[in-house]
Design an enzyme around this catalytic site. Structure first.
Site, PDB file in Angstrom:
ATOM      1  N   CYS A   1      28.122  18.559  42.595  1.00 41.60           N
ATOM      2  CA  CYS A   1      29.347  18.725  43.382  1.00 41.60           C
ATOM      3  C   CYS A   1      30.443  19.330  42.487  1.00 41.60           C
ATOM      4  O   CYS A   1      31.192  20.203  42.904  1.00 41.60           O
ATOM      5  CB  CYS A   1      29.812  17.393  43.948  1.00 41.60           C
ATOM      6  SG  CYS A   1      28.492  16.435  44.739  1.00 41.60           S
TER       7      CYS A   1
ATOM      8  N   CYS B   1      22.556  21.754  49.181  1.00 44.79           N
ATOM      9  CA  CYS B   1      23.164  20.882  50.190  1.00 44.79           C
ATOM     10  C   CYS B   1      23.875  21.658  51.284  1.00 44.79           C
ATOM     11  O   CYS B   1      24.297  21.064  52.275  1.00 44.79           O
ATOM     12  CB  CYS B   1      24.146  19.912  49.526  1.00 44.79           C
ATOM     13  SG  CYS B   1      25.526  20.750  48.747  1.00 44.79           S
TER      14      CYS B   1
HETATM   15 FE1  FES Z   1      26.985  19.231  48.232  1.00 49.46          FE
HETATM   16 FE2  FES Z   1      28.434  17.416  46.920  1.00 49.46          FE
HETATM   17  S1  FES Z   1      26.697  17.069  48.176  1.00 49.46           S
HETATM   18  S2  FES Z   1      28.635  19.562  46.872  1.00 49.46           S
END
Ligand code: FES
Length: 158
Positions: free
Chosen positions: A109, A36
């Site tokens: 996360c 992400c």
């Molecule tokens: Fe990347 Fe939560 S979406 S750490």
């Protein structure tokens, strides 16, 4: 505390704990998620209690999703008084503290927080003296200034 995880995370985000660089830290660790693109840096300060080395304080900076920030806020509170060995054993669902177990979509996360903690415990980076590059600086240089960075309010650090 609200029943719903998202509501609890939102509540934690309204007043995140232990946000910001720690100038007298003993250890600092930084990790980034290749999936992400979020990044998290954690500082640790140790002290001695009853002849044992324990975490006195922890703080963090995050460029990540709200869940990572909420979990890091909880984690830096519950790390106080833990030995490095105890801290190393903590899993994402434990680091999330009062937020409760992470929904499946949010586990990574919590893993970002877990990895930042391990990175700091391993001392993979030098302490912040001389100053380490700020997370904002690191992101900006990596992106040639194309990413807009919004700093967290360090006044909400109580
Ligand atoms: Fe990347 Fe939560 S979406 S750490």
């Amino acid at each position: 505390m609200p029943d719903d995880f998202e509501d609890r995370a939102r509540e934690a985000l309204a007043q995140p704990k232990n946000v910001g660089e720690m100038n007298d830290a003993d250890r600092v660790g930084t990790v980034g998620s290749p999936d992400c693109g979020d990044m998290l840096r954690m500082w640790l300060k140790f002290t001695e209690k009853d002849g044992k080395k324990v975490i006195d304080r922890a703080s963090f900076q995050a460029f990540g999703c709200q869940t990572a920030i909420a979990v890091a806020s909880m984690a830096t509170e519950l790390l106080k008084g833990k030995t490095p060995e105890e801290a190393r054993e903590l899993k994402p669902n434990e680091l999330s503290g009062e937020l409760g177990p992470l929904p499946p979509m949010k586990i990574h996360c919590g893993q970002l927080v877990e990895q930042a903690l391990k990175s700091a415990l391993d001392g993979t980076e030098a302490p912040s003296k001389p100053p380490v590059e700020t997370l904002a600086g690191k992101l900006q240089s990596a992106s040639s200034g194309k990413i807009k960075i919004v700093p967290l309010d360090e006044n909400s650090n109580d």
